[in-house]
Design a protein around this motif. Structure first.
Motif, PDB file in Angstrom:
ATOM      1  N   GLY A  20       0.779  -1.219   0.000  1.00 37.05           N
ATOM      2  CA  GLY A  20       0.000   0.000   0.000  1.00 37.05           C
ATOM      3  C   GLY A  20       0.816   1.276   0.000  1.00 37.05           C
ATOM      4  N   ARG A  21       2.127   1.178  -0.159  1.00 33.91           N
ATOM      5  CA  ARG A  21       2.967   2.374  -0.186  1.00 33.91           C
ATOM      6  C   ARG A  21       3.141   2.842  -1.623  1.00 33.91           C
ATOM      7  NH1 ARG A  21       4.966   2.908   5.210  1.00 33.91           N
ATOM      8  NH2 ARG A  21       3.353   1.760   6.282  1.00 33.91           N
ATOM      9  N   THR A  22       3.230   4.145  -1.792  1.00 32.43           N
ATOM     10  CA  THR A  22       3.310   4.770  -3.101  1.00 32.43           C
ATOM     11  C   THR A  22       4.764   5.086  -3.447  1.00 32.43           C
ATOM     12  OG1 THR A  22       1.177   5.786  -2.653  1.00 32.43           O
ATOM     13  CG2 THR A  22       2.444   6.706  -4.467  1.00 32.43           C
ATOM     14  N   GLU A  23       5.114   4.910  -4.695  1.00 30.24           N
ATOM     15  CA  GLU A  23       6.441   5.304  -5.191  1.00 30.24           C
ATOM     16  C   GLU A  23       6.432   6.813  -5.417  1.00 30.24           C
ATOM     17  OE1 GLU A  23      10.353   4.657  -6.267  1.00 30.24           O
ATOM     18  OE2 GLU A  23       8.945   3.156  -5.518  1.00 30.24           O
ATOM     19  N   LEU A  24       7.539   7.475  -5.091  1.00 30.90           N
ATOM     20  CA  LEU A  24       7.621   8.918  -5.313  1.00 30.90           C
ATOM     21  C   LEU A  24       7.706   9.231  -6.801  1.00 30.90           C
ATOM     22  CD1 LEU A  24      10.138  10.406  -2.711  1.00 30.90           C
ATOM     23  CD2 LEU A  24       7.659  10.512  -2.713  1.00 30.90           C
ATOM     24  N   PRO A  25       7.027  10.284  -7.245  1.00 31.43           N
ATOM     25  CA  PRO A  25       7.179  10.700  -8.638  1.00 31.43           C
ATOM     26  C   PRO A  25       8.606  11.193  -8.894  1.00 31.43           C
ATOM     27  CG  PRO A  25       5.402  11.922  -7.534  1.00 31.43           C
ATOM     28  CD  PRO A  25       6.070  11.073  -6.509  1.00 31.43           C
TER      29      PRO A  25
END
Length: 186
Positions: A62-67
């Motif tokens: 559920g963690r997002t990758e940084l743009p």
């Protein structure tokens, strides 16, 4: 002004993208050396003493990758995994457990077994936050019954804090890990 966004990659990607644009405007203003800049339609002073920090815990569900545009603005700093056994030992000692060292080893052994044997679920937490909660509960139980066996107090806290969140198929595995840890290490 300093800003720290803790566990930044738990935010939805849409929100991260908006915040990234706002951070970019602050960084660009600092780099240009302007005394003021436009931020979200308002002219505000620009301080070279401003710092923006983010913390992330990569690798969790559920963690997002940084743009990429935000990655380019941040300087990465790697951290080591904490020594959970040492942390548990210190916390148990602070809670008044006389056998803190051996109990800490047993606790982390159980956590390792649970992490390896039980199914992977988003709501299962074997990290420092959960460990701290369990050890605090054990300390509270010890204060209520100071003469009770420390090993049993700790195992009860481990059971009571973890059992309610397990799926039914993991309950049997937990009991195997729990009993194995109880029998073989105590």
């Amino acid at each position: 002004c300093w800003g720290c966004f803790d566990e930044f990659n738990r935010i939805k990607i849409e929100v991260i993208s908006v915040v990234a644009m706002q951070i970019m405007s602050i960084v660009n203003a600092q780099r240009s050396g302007n005394a003021e800049f436009s931020f979200m339609g308002t002219t505000i002073p620009c301080s070279r003493d401003t710092g923006i920090f983010i913390t992330m815990n990569p690798g969790y569900a559920g963690r997002t990758e940084l743009p990429d545009n935000l990655k380019a603005l941040m300087r990465p700093v790697a951290m080591m995994a904490p020594d959970l056994t040492l942390i548990a030992e210190v916390m148990l000692a602070a809670e008044g457990f006389s056998e803190a060292r051996s109990l800490a080893k047993k606790t982390i052994t159980l956590y390792t077994l649970m992490q390896q044997q039980l199914s992977k679920q988003d709501h299962y937490d074997y990290g420092l936050r959960n460990l701290k909660a369990v050890l605090n509960m054990a300390g509270s139980m010890k204060r209520k019954a100071p003469s009770e066996n420390e090993e049993l107090i700790l195992m009860r806290a481990l059971r009571d804090m973890n059992l309610p969140k397990f799926l039914s198929e993991d309950l049997k595995l937990f009991h195997v890990c729990y009993n194995d840890d109880l029998i073989h290490t105590f």
